[in-house]
Design a protein around this motif. Structure first.
Motif, PDB file in Angstrom:
ATOM      1  N   UNK A  93       0.811  -1.219   0.000  1.00 37.89           N
ATOM      2  CA  UNK A  93       0.000   0.000   0.000  1.00 37.89           C
ATOM      3  C   UNK A  93       0.846   1.271   0.000  1.00 37.89           C
ATOM      4  N   UNK A  94       2.053   1.231   0.568  1.00 34.99           N
ATOM      5  CA  UNK A  94       2.932   2.407   0.518  1.00 34.99           C
ATOM      6  C   UNK A  94       3.341   2.732  -0.921  1.00 34.99           C
ATOM      7  N   UNK A  95       3.598   1.691  -1.714  1.00 33.77           N
ATOM      8  CA  UNK A  95       3.933   1.906  -3.118  1.00 33.77           C
ATOM      9  C   UNK A  95       2.761   2.547  -3.844  1.00 33.77           C
ATOM     10  N   UNK A  96       1.555   2.042  -3.624  1.00 31.80           N
ATOM     11  CA  UNK A  96       0.382   2.593  -4.313  1.00 31.80           C
ATOM     12  C   UNK A  96       0.141   4.037  -3.890  1.00 31.80           C
ATOM     13  N   UNK A 116      12.506   5.552  -4.700  1.00 35.33           N
ATOM     14  CA  UNK A 116      12.127   6.037  -3.371  1.00 35.33           C
ATOM     15  C   UNK A 116      11.563   4.889  -2.540  1.00 35.33           C
ATOM     16  N   UNK A 117      10.732   4.059  -3.163  1.00 31.82           N
ATOM     17  CA  UNK A 117      10.159   2.901  -2.471  1.00 31.82           C
ATOM     18  C   UNK A 117      11.260   1.931  -2.039  1.00 31.82           C
ATOM     19  N   UNK A 151      20.321   4.541  -5.613  1.00 27.03           N
ATOM     20  CA  UNK A 151      19.252   5.135  -4.793  1.00 27.03           C
ATOM     21  C   UNK A 151      19.692   6.473  -4.211  1.00 27.03           C
ATOM     22  N   UNK A 152      20.780   7.001  -4.710  1.00 22.64           N
ATOM     23  CA  UNK A 152      21.336   8.226  -4.140  1.00 22.64           C
ATOM     24  C   UNK A 152      20.644   9.485  -4.664  1.00 22.64           C
ATOM     25  N   UNK A 156      14.986   9.993   0.568  1.00 22.43           N
ATOM     26  CA  UNK A 156      15.399   9.199   1.724  1.00 22.43           C
ATOM     27  C   UNK A 156      16.917   9.281   1.901  1.00 22.43           C
ATOM     28  N   UNK A 157      17.658   9.171   0.806  1.00 23.32           N
ATOM     29  CA  UNK A 157      19.122   9.300   0.880  1.00 23.32           C
ATOM     30  C   UNK A 157      19.500  10.694   1.376  1.00 23.32           C
ATOM     31  N   UNK A 158      18.860  11.729   0.821  1.00 22.50           N
ATOM     32  CA  UNK A 158      19.146  13.102   1.254  1.00 22.50           C
ATOM     33  C   UNK A 158      18.852  13.302   2.734  1.00 22.50           C
ATOM     34  N   UNK A 159      17.799  12.665   3.217  1.00 23.86           N
ATOM     35  CA  UNK A 159      17.425  12.790   4.627  1.00 23.86           C
ATOM     36  C   UNK A 159      18.500  12.187   5.546  1.00 23.86           C
ATOM     37  N   UNK A 160      18.929  10.977   5.235  1.00 20.78           N
ATOM     38  CA  UNK A 160      19.884  10.277   6.102  1.00 20.78           C
ATOM     39  C   UNK A 160      21.338  10.673   5.845  1.00 20.78           C
ATOM     40  N   UNK A 161      21.614  11.177   4.647  1.00 21.08           N
ATOM     41  CA  UNK A 161      22.991  11.515   4.269  1.00 21.08           C
ATOM     42  C   UNK A 161      22.986  12.871   3.560  1.00 21.08           C
ATOM     43  N   UNK A 162      22.889  13.957   4.329  1.00 22.14           N
ATOM     44  CA  UNK A 162      22.785  15.295   3.733  1.00 22.14           C
ATOM     45  C   UNK A 162      24.012  15.651   2.876  1.00 22.14           C
ATOM     46  N   UNK A 163      23.793  16.572   1.968  1.00 20.35           N
ATOM     47  CA  UNK A 163      24.865  17.045   1.096  1.00 20.35           C
ATOM     48  C   UNK A 163      26.056  17.483   1.942  1.00 20.35           C
ATOM     49  N   UNK A 164      27.233  17.104   1.490  1.00 15.54           N
ATOM     50  CA  UNK A 164      28.523  17.419   2.125  1.00 15.54           C
ATOM     51  C   UNK A 164      28.792  16.617   3.398  1.00 15.54           C
ATOM     52  N   UNK A 165      27.903  15.709   3.759  1.00 11.12           N
ATOM     53  CA  UNK A 165      28.167  14.888   4.941  1.00 11.12           C
ATOM     54  C   UNK A 165      29.230  13.835   4.609  1.00 11.12           C
ATOM     55  N   UNK A 166      29.943  13.414   5.631  1.00 13.30           N
ATOM     56  CA  UNK A 166      30.974  12.396   5.450  1.00 13.30           C
ATOM     57  C   UNK A 166      30.374  11.083   4.940  1.00 13.30           C
TER      58      UNK A 166
END
Length: 195
Positions: A93-96, A116-117, A151-152, A156-166
């Motif tokens: 249902x999340x995909x839909x 994203x899914x 998936x970068x 979701x990637x931006x949320x967990x691994x912000x720009x310029x983060x190690x």
């Protein structure tokens, strides 16, 4: 994998060497097409660029195939719902919901919705599958970083691994090192070449 590998299954997934329609992609998955270019339900094709197989490490190729299998898996659920097998609707249902929120993007380019899914639901299974395939020869962080491959470009990637983060730089460089079998940003490939 059981969905595509069972004996008597209606689902067919084929992987072959060839040029993806987007030349910047190492691989891509879509429905097989009939002579009129119409999608064929329950019949999926992954095309892997030969030059990618010749340059990438084995673990990068394994990651790419897992990723493409997930595209085929998502397409199979779309076929199920389209053919009124409604228990699939509740399972995913999340995909839909994502498809309904981005109908225009889905109709024009389903890849961002798929990615994203995958980023939200499949990072751990990809990581675990890579770790098992590689017989746990590397630290967990390596497999988790590889699971982010392709998936970068997700929120979701931006949320967990912000720009310029190690962590973001490490993940990008790890994936590039394995995809190109060469040092990237100070990270050397850990996998073996395919040849």
């Amino acid at each position: 994998m059981l969905k595509f590998g069972a004996l008597q299954t209606t689902y067919d997934w084929e992987v072959k060497s060839g040029m993806p329609t987007n030349p910047s992609h190492a691989a891509e998955t879509d429905w097989q097409r009939d002579q009129n270019d119409n999608a064929i339900d329950y019949d999926y094709l992954t095309v892997v660029k030969p030059s990618y197989v010749n340059q990438a490490t084995k673990i990068a190729i394994a990651r790419t195939l897992l990723h493409e299998m997930l595209h085929a898996y998502i397409l199979s659920h779309i076929d199920d719902v389209g053919n009124e097998i409604m228990f699939e609707f509740m399972t995913f249902r999340d995909l839909w919901k994502m498809i309904q929120e981005d109908l225009t993007g889905f109709n024009n380019d389903p890849e961002p919705v798929h990615h994203e899914f995958m980023a939200q639901k499949f990072l751990t299974p990809i990581k675990d599958a890579l770790k098992e395939w590689d017989e746990s020869s590397q630290p967990n962080q390596f497999y988790e970083d590889l699971a982010w491959g392709a998936l970068m470009d997700t929120g979701t990637f931006d949320h967990f691994h912000p720009i310029a983060s190690e962590s973001r730089n490490r993940i990008i460089n790890t994936n590039n090192a394995e995809d190109n079998n060469s040092a990237q940003g100070g990270i050397t490939p850990k996998g073996n070449p395919c040849q």
